[in-house]
Structures are given as C-alpha cells and as structure tokens.
Design an enzyme around this catalytic site. Sequence first.
Site, short mmCIF file in Angstrom:
data_model
loop_
_atom_site.label_atom_id
_atom_site.label_comp_id
_atom_site.label_asym_id
_atom_site.label_seq_id
_atom_site.Cartn_x
_atom_site.Cartn_y
_atom_site.Cartn_z
N THR A 150 22.92 -3.15 15.14
CA THR A 150 24.15 -2.48 14.94
C THR A 150 24.17 -1.21 14.10
O THR A 150 23.53 -1.18 13.40
CB THR A 150 25.40 -3.53 14.35
N ARG A 173 30.35 -12.35 25.43
CA ARG A 173 30.76 -12.56 24.06
C ARG A 173 30.80 -11.27 23.34
O ARG A 173 30.30 -10.13 23.58
CB ARG A 173 29.35 -12.96 23.38
N GLY A 225 28.09 -11.08 13.56
CA GLY A 225 29.38 -10.78 13.65
C GLY A 225 30.16 -12.16 13.53
O GLY A 225 31.48 -11.73 13.16
#
Length: 380
Positions: free
Chosen positions: A226, A254, A280
């Site tokens: 990320t 997801r 997450g």
Amino acid sequence: MSVPPRELDRRHFMGLSASAAAAACGSTSGLAGETRRSLSPEPRRLRTRPVLVGSGNCLPGMKAAFPRLVAGEAPLDVAIDVVKVVEADPEDRSVGLGGHPNEDGVVQLDAAVMDGATHNSGAVAAIENILHPSEVARLVMERTDHCMIVGRGAYEFARAHGHEHVELLTPQTRRIWLRWKETLSERDDRFPPPSAEDSKQASRSRREAELLAQADAILAERPTGTIHCSALSVAGEVACTTTTSGLSWKIPGRVGDSPIVGAGLYCDAEAGSAGATGRGEAAILSAGSHAVTELLRGGASPLEAGLEVLRRVTRQARRAAAWQPGLVDEAGVPTFGLNFYVLGLDGGCAGVTLRGGGEYAVAEPDGGVRLEQLVALHEA
Ligand code: GLY
C-alpha cells in the site's frame, strides 16, 4: 491481568530516548515541547512549512513532487502525484500496475483521497483495469455527490471520465500468483510447480530460475503493501491519499482499509492528517486514521498519537485472538503489521509501526526528502 511483556507502554514511552523522539520529523513534534492547540472551529489559514509524510515507497514520488508543494501547489494535487508514481510502477507489487492479484488472478484496486480544506473525500474499491485509482477517487469526490463507488460501477465511471482500460497483471505477478495457486493444496488437481533448483537442472533459462526463486521468496510470507501520502501546504491546508492493490490472493471483492475514510486515511483542517498501511482489517476495526487525527486534535504529538492508536490495536487484537487464534503471539504482541503516518498542522510528523523495523518517507524544506526509521511500539 498481567501486563504482557515487550510492549512500549505509556510510562516507557514517556521515557523514550531522544533518538526515538527525534525520529519524528519537524522541529515542534517532540513530546515534552508540544503545546496544546486551541479547539478553535476555524480551519487554520496560516502560512506554514510545507511537509509530506507517507509510506517508504513514496520516496521517488516525493522527490519529484515536493518542489511543487514548496512552490505553493495544493496539497491534494501533490499527494496524488506522489502516489501515482507507484501506481504506475510494475515493480511495486502492492499498488496499481503489477500489484498482486486476488485469488482468481485479477488485480482489484482500492483508493481514496481526502481534502482537509473542504472536508470532502472520494474513493473507489475493487476497481479493475484502471491504472490510477487515486485519480478516479478524486473524480468521485469532485464530480459526484458520493463518497465511494465500487467494482464494475467504479470501472465504468473511470472509463466515462476517459481513463483507459489497462491490464494490471504483469507477467511476473501472473507467475507468482500461479505458483501460489499451484502450491495452495495437495488435495486439488494442480501439480506442484518445479522448484527453482529443478528449473536450473532442467536447464531452463537462468532468468526463469531467478524468477521462480523470487516467487518462492515472496510466497514465503503473505505480501502486503500500500502507499499513503499526507501533505501540508504552505497555506496550512492538509490533504491525503491512500492507494493499494490490497492483500495478495484476497477473496474477490474484499475491500481493505485504504479506501475507507477514517480507516486507511483521514484528515481535518482543524487537526492534521494520518494514513495507514498494513493489515487493513486492523485499521478498519480501530478506525485507525480517524483515531490518530482525533488525538492530534486533542493536542497529542504525531508520535504520541500514532503509538497510542497502536496500543489500542494491540488490545483489540488480544481480545479478537479469543476467536481468531494466531492474531497475537504468546507474548500478546500482534503477529500482523500495521503502520501509521501522521502529520500535524505545525508540520511535525511521525511514522509508527506495531513491531519490527521499516521506514517511512518525509519531505520538508529543512530536512530534504528522505527515509526515516518507523518507531515500533513492540520489540521485534
Ligand atoms: N492496507 C491495505 C489492505 O489491507 O488492503
């Protein structure tokens, strides 16, 4: 209940060495020197030190875009341009092009933007075949009355705004995904793939053997990634963006924290900005980025705010471990990774992590564009 060992508790934290405190950027972000801001409802409009803070993979984008922040450009323009460098980089396997796919071999991206000045946001989730989801998130914010568009709708929305259809699965990520699939179970009909060593002996190309070895190294751990970037402009305005290909081999559809305002990112003109990378689900369950920003609003330094939310995440993980074994180790320390990048309105910033090492990226006029060590809550 006994206090689990190895945690950097509050008492310990207040005694942090000068070097750990100094790891937080900005001259006014120290613990003792922090003064409480008034809770004025008016956004600050002061001219200030422009600062970028984000995950380590922001570094190339920050080098290119920071001079524009210094020159007075809007923080959201600059933050998006920082992350677009990685969205388009096939070598970063956690974001955009070349990001690891879901369990079906399809790259699904999540992204969000937030603008502190207008207190507005936009997001896309599980979007496919679009190179720059951060730009599409911005379009959601600026061209619709919505905060999030997902899946096929997000793709069609992007196409309507002129974004091209792009294949995001690269030959290398397809190969790694296939290796994951072929090694997943011994009870299916796929044969295990040849090892890197077998490939060498079968005199396949050296490149082929290297790629297999690389794939095996990647598969040894479940890759996460990320990119997050928070920006503070010379006008004192904050903005931020987070963009990701999410958890590797995820269940199709997801959605992680990255496109969720309050989880993967949050900013407020009255408080500051924060964003997350890592697991997450933990950032969602703690409303992590919002929690960090609220602590800034209350007067905490960026370092203190980030570590305090990681303490909460640790306690939450310990409770969740009752039904999800493996979430914490025998010492009660989370086994997953989670980082926060935190930016105060005075330009002070910090990068914190649950455990272990790692780096975050900072750009500031007095310190240049550089990587700093994340401050870890728990010992590795
Ligand atoms: N933090 C990225 C994700 O969990 O999808």
